[in-house]
Design a protein around this motif. Structure first.
Motif, PDB file in Angstrom:
ATOM      1  N   CYS A  15       0.850  -1.195   0.000  1.00 32.47           N
ATOM      2  CA  CYS A  15       0.000   0.000   0.000  1.00 32.47           C
ATOM      3  C   CYS A  15       0.885   1.245   0.000  1.00 32.47           C
ATOM      4  O   CYS A  15       1.763   1.395   0.849  1.00 32.47           O
ATOM      5  CB  CYS A  15      -0.911   0.009   1.226  1.00 32.47           C
ATOM      6  N   TYR A  17      -0.299   4.376   0.141  1.00 24.58           N
ATOM      7  CA  TYR A  17      -0.939   5.525   0.783  1.00 24.58           C
ATOM      8  C   TYR A  17       0.025   6.160   1.783  1.00 24.58           C
ATOM      9  O   TYR A  17       0.899   5.482   2.341  1.00 24.58           O
ATOM     10  CB  TYR A  17      -2.170   5.061   1.561  1.00 24.58           C
ATOM     11  N   CYS A  19       0.572   6.545   4.852  1.00 21.55           N
ATOM     12  CA  CYS A  19       0.099   5.920   6.090  1.00 21.55           C
ATOM     13  C   CYS A  19       1.305   5.233   6.723  1.00 21.55           C
ATOM     14  O   CYS A  19       2.109   4.625   6.009  1.00 21.55           O
ATOM     15  CB  CYS A  19      -0.993   4.901   5.747  1.00 21.55           C
ATOM     16  N   ASP A  21       1.640   2.528   8.277  1.00 24.44           N
ATOM     17  CA  ASP A  21       1.666   1.062   8.318  1.00 24.44           C
ATOM     18  C   ASP A  21       2.314   0.432   7.089  1.00 24.44           C
ATOM     19  O   ASP A  21       2.863  -0.665   7.173  1.00 24.44           O
ATOM     20  CB  ASP A  21       0.241   0.521   8.492  1.00 24.44           C
ATOM     21  N   SER A  22       2.261   1.098   5.923  1.00 24.40           N
ATOM     22  CA  SER A  22       2.844   0.558   4.676  1.00 24.40           C
ATOM     23  C   SER A  22       2.605  -0.950   4.565  1.00 24.40           C
ATOM     24  O   SER A  22       3.539  -1.759   4.590  1.00 24.40           O
ATOM     25  CB  SER A  22       4.346   0.855   4.602  1.00 24.40           C
ATOM     26  N   CYS A  23       1.356  -1.325   4.430  1.00 25.00           N
ATOM     27  CA  CYS A  23       0.981  -2.740   4.473  1.00 25.00           C
ATOM     28  C   CYS A  23       1.471  -3.509   3.253  1.00 25.00           C
ATOM     29  O   CYS A  23       1.380  -3.029   2.124  1.00 25.00           O
ATOM     30  CB  CYS A  23      -0.539  -2.865   4.508  1.00 25.00           C
ATOM     31  N   MET A  25       0.585  -6.347   0.692  1.00 21.72           N
ATOM     32  CA  MET A  25      -0.729  -6.781   0.211  1.00 21.72           C
ATOM     33  C   MET A  25      -0.599  -7.980  -0.714  1.00 21.72           C
ATOM     34  O   MET A  25       0.397  -8.119  -1.426  1.00 21.72           O
ATOM     35  CB  MET A  25      -1.399  -5.651  -0.583  1.00 21.72           C
ATOM     36  N   ILE A  50      -5.614  -5.828   6.225  1.00 22.92           N
ATOM     37  CA  ILE A  50      -5.452  -4.430   5.827  1.00 22.92           C
ATOM     38  C   ILE A  50      -6.698  -3.669   6.260  1.00 22.92           C
ATOM     39  O   ILE A  50      -7.736  -4.269   6.546  1.00 22.92           O
ATOM     40  CB  ILE A  50      -5.229  -4.267   4.303  1.00 22.92           C
ATOM     41  N   CYS A  51      -6.594  -2.357   6.284  1.00 19.54           N
ATOM     42  CA  CYS A  51      -7.723  -1.561   6.769  1.00 19.54           C
ATOM     43  C   CYS A  51      -8.724  -1.323   5.639  1.00 19.54           C
ATOM     44  O   CYS A  51      -8.465  -1.618   4.478  1.00 19.54           O
ATOM     45  CB  CYS A  51      -7.226  -0.234   7.345  1.00 19.54           C
ATOM     46  N   LYS A  53      -9.498   1.366   4.234  1.00 18.72           N
ATOM     47  CA  LYS A  53      -9.056   2.324   3.211  1.00 18.72           C
ATOM     48  C   LYS A  53      -8.258   1.609   2.123  1.00 18.72           C
ATOM     49  O   LYS A  53      -8.381   1.916   0.943  1.00 18.72           O
ATOM     50  CB  LYS A  53      -8.206   3.427   3.862  1.00 18.72           C
ATOM     51  N   GLY A  54      -7.428   0.654   2.530  1.00 23.08           N
ATOM     52  CA  GLY A  54      -6.693  -0.128   1.538  1.00 23.08           C
ATOM     53  C   GLY A  54      -7.624  -1.049   0.768  1.00 23.08           C
ATOM     54  O   GLY A  54      -7.557  -1.161  -0.458  1.00 23.08           O
ATOM     55  N   VAL A 181      -3.750   0.956  12.442  1.00 21.85           N
ATOM     56  CA  VAL A 181      -4.356  -0.210  13.092  1.00 21.85           C
ATOM     57  C   VAL A 181      -3.351  -1.338  13.309  1.00 21.85           C
ATOM     58  O   VAL A 181      -3.533  -2.173  14.201  1.00 21.85           O
ATOM     59  CB  VAL A 181      -5.567  -0.730  12.289  1.00 21.85           C
ATOM     60  N   HIS A 182      -2.281  -1.354  12.519  1.00 17.22           N
ATOM     61  CA  HIS A 182      -1.300  -2.422  12.705  1.00 17.22           C
ATOM     62  C   HIS A 182      -0.404  -2.152  13.903  1.00 17.22           C
ATOM     63  O   HIS A 182       0.071  -3.083  14.551  1.00 17.22           O
ATOM     64  CB  HIS A 182      -0.495  -2.624  11.418  1.00 17.22           C
ATOM     65  N   ILE A 530      -7.333   9.973   4.421  1.00 15.41           N
ATOM     66  CA  ILE A 530      -6.004   9.707   3.866  1.00 15.41           C
ATOM     67  C   ILE A 530      -5.521  11.014   3.266  1.00 15.41           C
ATOM     68  O   ILE A 530      -5.860  11.383   2.158  1.00 15.41           O
ATOM     69  CB  ILE A 530      -6.048   8.600   2.794  1.00 15.41           C
TER      70      ILE A 530
HETATM   71  S1  SF4 Z   1      -3.416   0.540   7.218  1.00 13.39           S
HETATM   72 FE1  SF4 Z   1      -4.711   0.811   5.405  1.00 13.39          FE
HETATM   73  S2  SF4 Z   1      -4.082   2.763   4.478  1.00 13.39           S
HETATM   74 FE2  SF4 Z   1      -2.491   2.133   5.922  1.00 13.39          FE
HETATM   75  S3  SF4 Z   1      -0.989   1.041   4.684  1.00 13.39           S
HETATM   76 FE3  SF4 Z   1      -2.426  -0.497   5.518  1.00 13.39          FE
HETATM   77  S4  SF4 Z   1      -3.999  -0.729   3.964  1.00 13.39           S
HETATM   78 FE4  SF4 Z   1      -2.882   1.153   3.492  1.00 13.39          FE
END
Ligand code: SF4
Length: 625
Positions: A15, A17, A19, A21-23, A25, A50-51, A53-54, A181-182, A530
């Motif tokens: 991701c 975005y 953010c 967390d840089s998830c 995916m 993932i949240c 938004k992702g 959230v992570h 975001i």
């Molecule tokens: S928490 Fe959501 S917005 Fe943030 S990197 Fe993960 S998927 Fe993307």
């Protein structure tokens, strides 16, 4: 020649975005389209989820907001045009501006709405033209880094999984339940191991709701509170063993701050303040995680430095699970000469007051290009950015949807998003992972990669194709000797950055100013937000926007739930609807970030390091007309 369609299957992505967390995916592709998006299970931060938004990219890639054709403004309306015409128009406008006033008449504005490292190559366009005009300074998270760097000379701290070793975790102005959230999952794990969670914030949030203890303080009181806690730390732990330059002056300054001062500033009761002192001193190691909002003030760096000093005085620095965190730099892995042009003479304008700088520039900007950003919404005093766009002869915005900035430009070019570009990388500004993207889906017809768009404009201007050579260099980032493989397309820093050397005490403790008779305007990062580049929040928003105020203020001004009022200051006005929130301090208005129009009221001031002080904004509250 048409590109072959992607085979059905799973593709690893990340991701991009803005953010922390840089998830990582896993994108499932079928017939060239994205059909499912999940979190990577082998990424120690993402942990398989993932949240929202992702996840909503599955819908948004082909959703109603997606732009699929260049749009040119003609007689006040946008009409679709072809790519050749759009790129020719862009190159000619830049050429014309340069002919009239030189290369600095071309503004190249980069935001942080897409963290793919390869996008940094885009800045070759203004640099190869001579330098152009660009924006400098941060709207968001730079003051905290400046503050942390004052302690030991470097920003980097241990990686965030270190919180698992903490016995106490204090989130100071940080709200991971809504916007990281992570990290919240890591905090939950630490609590399962016995850690206590405390939160300091300016309002009740989903994070304060789940904390073992929460302290709601007045905005702007954090510095007094931090100094008082340092005072208590010295009383309880004694002086540092080794001599430290600047310690005596700092000790004298914080010993002047009494419990009464802290109570008066924060609005905390004597019992609550006593409990907070107990929380930070009783159970170590203590890790303190500072948030973004508290450092978006003129003295944000000083505040984070004082909070870091608290960690030092409590003996938590260098102890596993102890210390103070903010964010870290995310581009340290790129070579110093990446996408640079020796001798380029860039004119820099401060991002926090971009509109005024553009309007007042002696040498006018006559062609402007906006990439990965939305300054007409995000910048303080956004009204002046919009005014500049009204009078600028040519402006082009590259985006995947019609942002506020795009709507104000003369040309809009539809771009791919991160899931549609492979062989690029994201380095988190919070944790220690570098991750590689794979192209996970075909872009809709009519959409082009933003790097290719900028390159094509450069070629039309007769510039050499350094875009392709720099793109090839980008792949070297994964071979950096500081990295070690952590899974397919994923690397982590071998050695977490560690603090070392002598601790430097704050040399200056500023007074925090208050504007008598006015209400402090705080904008907070809410669950759906975001950084101003996403249309979803706009879609779900309520108009007029909801402004939260305390019950005391409502009582004093005879305000009722849902009542329409006007917020006003010297910059402009905004109609809002009142929401009563008993957790908010009396002289405060809280608005969610991303509300269109809110930045019309936000002060365009600069910190001493050239960053934004968005939360040093003050408004009057008046009955709606
Ligand atoms: S928490 Fe959501 S917005 Fe943030 S990197 Fe993960 S998927 Fe993307």
């Amino acid at each position: 020649m048409e590109e072959p369609m992607l085979a059905d299957g799973n593709y690893l992505s990340v991701c991009a975005y803005d953010c922390p967390d840089s998830c990582g995916m896993v994108a499932t592709c079928s017939e060239g389209r994205l059909v499912e998006l999940e979190g990577r299970k082998d990424n120690p931060y993402t942990r398989g989820f993932i949240c929202h938004k992702g996840r909503r990219w599955v819908r948004d890639l082909r959703g109603e907001d997606r732009l699929t054709s260049p749009l040119a403004r003609r007689n006040g309306k946008f009409i679709p045009i072809g790519w050749d015409e759009a790129l020719d128009m862009t190159a000619q406008a830049i050429q014309s501006a340069i002919r009239h006033h030189g290369h600095q008449s071309f503004l190249f504005y980069e935001g942080s709405g897409n963290l793919l490292m390869g996008n940094k190559i885009q800045r070759l366009l203004p640099l190869m033209l001579g330098g152009g005009t660009m924006a400098t300074g941060s709207l968001c998270g730079s003051e905290g880094k400046v503050g942390l760097a004052r302690s030991y000379g470097t920003v980097g701290r241990d990686q965030p999984l270190a919180a698992l070793e903490s016995k106490s975790i204090l989130l100071w102005g940080r709200n991971p339940a809504e916007n990281s959230v992570h990290f919240l999952a890591i905090v939950h794990d630490a609590r399962r191991k016995g850690a206590l969670l405390g939160t300091i914030d300016v309002r009740a949030t989903p994070t304060t709701a789940i904390s073992d203890s929460a302290w709601i303080v007045r905005p702007g009181s954090d510095l007094t509170l931090a100094l008082y806690l340092c005072h208590e730390a010295i009383n309880l732990h004694g002086e540092p063993q080794a001599a430290h330059e600047g310690y005596d002056a700092f000790r004298d300054a914080c010993l002047l701050v009494s419990a009464e001062d802290a109570q008066q500033a924060t609005g905390l009761s004597a019992e609550a303040l006593h409990a907070l002192v107990g929380f930070v001193t009783n159970q170590s190691p203590l890790s303190i995680w500072t948030g973004t909002g508290l450092q978006r003030t003129r003295w944000g760096a000083n505040l984070v430095h004082v909070i870091d000093t608290l960690g030092f005085l409590l003996g938590n620095h260098g102890v596993p699970g102890g210390g103070v965190w903010f964010d870290q730099g995310d581009d340290n892995l790129l070579p110093d000469d990446f996408a640079t042009v020796p001798g380029a003479q860039t004119r820099f304008m401060p991002r926090p007051n971009l509109g005024a700088s553009l309007l007042e520039a002696e040498l006018p900007v006559e062609a402007a290009m906006f990439v990965r950003g939305n300054p007409a919404s995000q910048c303080p005093d956004a009204g002046k950015v919009l005014k500049f766009l009204e009078q600028c002869p040519f402006s082009v915005c590259l985006d995947w949807h019609m942002s506020v900035t795009a709507r104000a430009c003369t040309l809009v070019l539809p771009t791919t998003v991160f899931l549609e570009r492979g062989d690029d990388y994201v380095m988190s500004y919070f944790h220690d992972l570098l991750q590689k993207t794979n192209k996970a889906t075909e872009p809709p017809e009519g959409v082009r990669d933003e790097l290719d768009i900028v390159r094509d404009v450069a070629l039309r201007l007769g510039l050499p194709d350094r875009f392709t050579t720099e793109r090839a260099r980008l792949a070297d980032v994964e071979n950096d000797p500081r990295l070690t493989p952590a899974g397919p397309g994923m690397w982590r820093l071998k050695d977490a950055p560690r603090i070392q050397g002598a601790f430097h005490f704050p040399s200056r403790v500023p007074d925090v100013l208050v504007e008598p008779g006015m209400l402090r305007l705080i904008t907070v990062h809410v669950r759906d937000y975001i950084n101003g580049i996403d249309p979803n929040q706009a879609r779900v928003r309520v108009l007029p926007p909801v402004a939260s105020v305390s019950r005391e203020l409502a009582h004093e001004r005879c305000l009722t739930e849902g009542q329409k009022v006007t917020l006003r200051n010297a910059l402009g006005s905004l109609d809002v609807r009142i929401h009563l929130d008993k957790s908010i301090a009396t002289q405060t208005i809280v608005l969610p970030q991303g509300v269109e129009g809110v930045n019309l009221l936000v002060a365009p001031g600069l910190t001493p390091d050239g960053n934004s002080c968005i939360n040093d904004s003050w408004v009057l509250l008046e009955p709606a007309l």
